[in-house]
Write an enzyme that holds these catalytic residues in place. Structure first.
Site, short mmCIF file in Angstrom:
data_model
loop_
_atom_site.label_atom_id
_atom_site.label_comp_id
_atom_site.label_asym_id
_atom_site.label_seq_id
_atom_site.Cartn_x
_atom_site.Cartn_y
_atom_site.Cartn_z
N GLY A 55 0.82 -1.20 0.00
CA GLY A 55 0.00 0.00 0.00
C GLY A 55 0.85 1.25 0.00
O GLY A 55 1.97 1.27 0.51
N HIS A 220 0.22 0.91 9.21
CA HIS A 220 -0.98 1.26 8.45
C HIS A 220 -1.98 2.04 9.30
O HIS A 220 -3.17 2.01 9.05
CB HIS A 220 -1.66 0.00 7.91
CG HIS A 220 -0.81 -0.76 6.95
ND1 HIS A 220 -0.03 -1.82 7.33
CD2 HIS A 220 -0.59 -0.58 5.63
CE1 HIS A 220 0.63 -2.28 6.29
NE2 HIS A 220 0.30 -1.55 5.24
N ASP A 396 9.64 32.45 17.88
CA ASP A 396 9.91 31.08 17.46
C ASP A 396 9.77 30.07 18.59
O ASP A 396 10.04 28.88 18.42
CB ASP A 396 11.30 30.96 16.84
CG ASP A 396 12.39 31.52 17.77
OD1 ASP A 396 12.06 31.85 18.93
OD2 ASP A 396 13.54 31.60 17.33
N GLY A 397 9.35 30.53 19.77
CA GLY A 397 9.04 29.60 20.85
C GLY A 397 10.24 29.06 21.61
O GLY A 397 10.08 28.13 22.39
#
Length: 571
Positions: A55, A220, A396-397
């Protein structure tokens, strides 16, 4: 859920077209969602074809591993869905010559069925085909037999080693044998920090709370085998590795290759931390890491988290890992640096910062200054989350982390560096200069150096001398950064504090009461920055959008000024 796609039903095909545009050695096989190597020699001269897939949603797997030295074809199903038998069969016909094809299949039911049926169809047509199934997920050990486990990121090792063997011209049975041996000596375990979201879906397949992580996940979007509390990276790494090592029965003295794989939304910074921790854990066990990589090799769309793969090595596998390939996603290299630290030339160790002989006067000053600095440090550490949040709204933290590093540097300054006011300030300036990157480091270091210079001629400074040093510190910050009060910066707390301290002292108040006035001025002025439009620093890029919360730098000033208050003597 916001995605950069046109149509969820066409996303795989459009992705493959984008991949092919970047790789001249790759082409799409007609109407099938299959990427194949271009310009293969005539069938009688072809080496064993290597075909894998599954997948989509695991990029860069599998399409970006197509190229000489790795895959001949990647068969790409819809997102998290096995490709059809016909697509696999078409890939075999497009790439297999007289030497046949090896199919490398991750151990999921749909993949086994469709690749297996395609192999039978090809064999019935006279094409030699072998299948190697990868089942490297050790999280399921003790629950199911090894051959029933899932195949996850360690599959990339099988692609690389088998691909290199095929490129050497080995026969199909030889390539299959080395692929199987690789798969048998391979273990992987992963962790998810949250779920992932399929194209077209409104929300993730599962969601983890802030106090949850998922151990032993597949690739998945399915849940793992255990939900537990978050851990530090080194603890989590140890948990994953312990399961892998036990499953593989790795012993002291053995050699391994290490792969730290991001699941699609994990920054390289975090993957590098995990690799560092994994290397140290294996080293403690006397297991030699011969090759190591960290990056995104087989993802689960936008899932945050990682997996660790460990491959037991022998000389043959190591040589095949080192062989060249034109596959774009294989990073090459992998050599391990066993000597990662050198001492910078001409730099004194941090432990020697400002060190001086201690006389009675020096011990007295050190005894006063050290506890005050410890109070400042602990106040900044306690304020880390708030400072980070404030800085994230307008910058920018990084302010919270910077102030925490500053605090740690303050705590590390030795008492012998605090034997006089000017020496203490100079030592602090040097410590903060080394500890804090970004803008905070130079601002604080410059301020402290200027203040130290002002106090150099005052071995026993008065309160007004300290006020003059503070004024000099504020001036130094303004000169360095070009800001002034009213621009919504740290100066909007520091300058009002200096003004209040000087004013109160000149009005006849003692130092303790004057300092209380300075703290009050700093706190109220810091709060007032919430209504200011920034005109300096990174916040100025936001303009009026920054209005609504106070400036983090100003709040930090008020924080450490208040922390000093109990240590300011009345006289």
């Amino acid at each position: 859920m916001k995605k950069l796609i046109n149509d969820a039903s066409a996303v795989v095909r459009e992705m493959l077209e984008g991949i092919a545009r970047q790789a001249p050695h790759v082409a799409i096989l007609g109407n099938e969602n299959v990427l194949v190597r271009q310009a293969l020699p005539e069938p009688s001269k072809r080496s064993v074809a290597l075909i894998s897939g599954g997948g989509s949603g695991h990029e860069p797997a599998h399409g970006r591993y197509v190229g000489s030295g790795m895959l001949s074809a990647a068969v790409c199903g819809e997102v998290f869905t096995s490709p059809s038998t016909d697509a696999v069969h078409a890939a075999i016909h497009a790439t297999a010559g007289d030497n046949g094809a090896l199919l490398i299949v991750k151990n999921y039911t749909g993949d086994r069925l469709n690749f297996g049926l395609a192999a039978e169809m090809a064999r019935s047509e006279g094409i030699p085909v072998e299948i190697v199934t990868v089942a490297d997920d050790v999280s399921l050990r003790g629950r199911i037999e090894r051959h029933q486990r899932r195949g996850i990121a360690g599959t990339v090792f099988v692609h690389k080693i088998a691909g290199a063997a095929a490129a050497q011209g080995r026969l199909l049975n030889e390539v299959a044998a080395i692929a199987r041996r690789t798969a048998e000596n391979l273990g992987t375990m992963g962790v998810a920090l949250d779920g992932c979201t399929l194209p077209g879906a409104e929300k993730a397949g599962f969601h983890l709370a802030d106090d949850e992580i998922e151990l032993g996940l597949g690739i998945h979007g399915e849940k793992g085998v255990e939900r537990t509390a978050p851990m530090k990276a080194n603890e989590l790494t140890e948990t994953l590795l312990a399961n892998i090592i036990e499953d593989l029965a790795l012993k002291s003295g053995e050699r391994v290759a290490l792969l730290v794989n991001g699941l699609g939304a994990t920054p390289e910074m975090e993957l590098a931390v995990v690799l560092r921790d994994a290397f140290e854990s294996l080293k403690r066990r006397n297991i030699s890491v011969e090759r190591a990589w960290a990056g995104t090799f087989l993802s689960a769309l936008n899932m945050p988290g990682c997996s660790i793969s460990v491959l037991r090595l022998d000389d043959e596998m190591l040589a095949l890992l080192d062989a060249d390939t034109e596959a774009r996603a294989w990073p090459g290299g992998g050599a391990v640096n066993h000597h990662i630290l050198i001492e910078p030339a001409g730099t004194a160790p941090a432990s020697e910062i400002g060190a001086a002989a201690m006389d009675d006067n020096g011990r007295a000053w050190s005894g006063k200054i050290k506890p005050a600095l410890e109070a400042v440090a602990h106040a900044l550490i306690d304020k880390e989350a708030i400072l980070t949040e404030l800085d994230s709204k307008a910058g920018d933290g990084d302010l919270g982390a910077s102030m925490k590093r500053a605090a740690e540097a303050i705590l590390a300054v030795p008492p012998t560096a605090l034997v006089a006011p000017d020496k203490a300030l100079a030592a602090l300036g040097m410590a903060l200069r080394r500890a804090i990157a970004g803008s905070s480091g130079p601002f604080y270091a410059t301020a402290l150096v200027r203040a130290a210079r002002i106090l150099a001629d005052h071995p026993h400074p008065t309160a007004l001398d300290w006020a003059a040093a503070m004024r000099g510190a504020a001036d130094a910050i303004g000169e360095l950064g070009g800001a002034k009060p009213g621009d919504r910066t740290m100066l909007d707390a520091l300058v009002p504090a200096v003004d209040a301290f000087e004013r109160e002292l000149k009005s006849g108040y003692d130092a303790s009461k004057a300092w209380a006035g300075a703290v009050s001025a700093a706190e109220s002025s810091a709060e007032a920055t919430a209504h200011m439009t920034p005109r300096a620093g990174r916040a100025s890029y936001l303009g009026a959008r920054a209005i609504g919360s106070p400036d983090g730098g100003a709040v930090a000033i008020a924080c450490w000024l208040k922390a000093l208050q109990p240590y300011i003597a009345a006289s």
